[in-house]
Enzyme design. Structure first.
Site, PDB file in Angstrom:
ATOM      1  CD  GLU A 102      -2.963   1.158   0.418  1.00 48.27           C
ATOM      2  OE1 GLU A 102      -3.516   2.242   0.168  1.00 48.27           O
ATOM      3  OE2 GLU A 102      -3.297   0.046  -0.180  1.00 48.27           O
TER       4      GLU A 102
ATOM      5  N   GLY B  74      -5.118   4.098  -1.457  1.00 54.08           N
ATOM      6  CA  GLY B  74      -5.790   2.682  -1.978  1.00 54.08           C
ATOM      7  C   GLY B  74      -7.256   2.578  -2.109  1.00 54.08           C
TER       8      GLY B  74
ATOM      9  CG  HIS C 184       0.111 -13.446   2.060  1.00 48.51           C
ATOM     10  ND1 HIS C 184       0.976 -12.204   2.089  1.00 48.51           N
ATOM     11  CD2 HIS C 184      -1.028 -13.046   2.560  1.00 48.51           C
ATOM     12  CE1 HIS C 184      -0.032 -11.170   2.509  1.00 48.51           C
ATOM     13  NE2 HIS C 184      -1.253 -11.653   2.697  1.00 48.51           N
ATOM     14  CB  VAL C 185       3.165 -17.444  -3.011  1.00 44.52           C
ATOM     15  CG1 VAL C 185       3.656 -18.682  -3.684  1.00 44.52           C
ATOM     16  CG2 VAL C 185       1.981 -16.879  -3.947  1.00 44.52           C
ATOM     17  NE  ARG C 186       9.328 -19.410  -2.139  1.00 39.66           N
ATOM     18  CZ  ARG C 186      10.417 -19.629  -2.418  1.00 39.66           C
ATOM     19  NH1 ARG C 186      11.124 -18.929  -3.489  1.00 39.66           N
ATOM     20  NH2 ARG C 186      11.589 -20.468  -1.719  1.00 39.66           N
TER      21      ARG C 186
ATOM     22  CG  HIS D 260      -6.187   1.456 -15.484  1.00 41.28           C
ATOM     23  ND1 HIS D 260      -6.587   1.378 -16.961  1.00 41.28           N
ATOM     24  CD2 HIS D 260      -6.781   2.228 -14.843  1.00 41.28           C
ATOM     25  CE1 HIS D 260      -7.630   2.294 -16.816  1.00 41.28           C
ATOM     26  NE2 HIS D 260      -7.782   2.794 -15.626  1.00 41.28           N
ATOM     27  CG  LEU D 261      -0.592   4.540 -15.187  1.00 37.91           C
ATOM     28  CD1 LEU D 261       0.980   5.024 -15.451  1.00 37.91           C
ATOM     29  CD2 LEU D 261      -0.353   4.422 -13.735  1.00 37.91           C
TER      30      LEU D 261
END
Length: 121
Positions: free
Chosen positions: A63, A83, A90-92, A107-108
């Protein structure tokens, strides 16, 4: 280059002084042409009771990075970014050292932006 309100690494780090980000030891480390990088220590400030990186700490890192990157793409300094939505996977786990987060725009737009932020150790 996506930055319309560019800042130096020192200015970015000063902007988070005395905030929750600085309390967790977050520091900006790099600004690329279309990316921004920050890191955070995996220590007593950022781990959960099982002594692995707390997911909330990771989200705070993301964030902080996403909002700061967004702000630096705005032409008018009076505008700010916060935000709107965040999703994390949380993969690892990490138990020590540093984690590094890299934010890249997906995307802007004038009123909304989407950033992908990958955190690795």
């Amino acid at each position: 280059m996506v930055w319309k309100n560019p800042a130096t690494i020192a200015q970015l780090n000063q902007s988070i002084a005395d905030t929750d980000a600085s309390a967790l030891g977050i520091e900006f480390t790099d600004i690329g042409t279309d990316s921004m990088t920050a890191r955070m220590p995996v220590d007593s400030r950022t781990v959960q009771p099982m002594r692995i990186l707390h997911g909330g700490s990771s989200v705070l890192l993301a964030e902080t990075l996403g909002s700061t990157a967004c702000y630096n793409t705005r032409e008018k300094k009076m505008q700010y970014c916060v935000g709107l939505d965040i999703n994390s996977n949380h993969v690892r786990s990490a138990r020590s050292g540093w984690v590094t987060a890299v934010a890249r725009p997906v995307h802007l737009d004038r009123s909304t932006q989407a950033w992908e932020i990958q955190i690795t150790n």
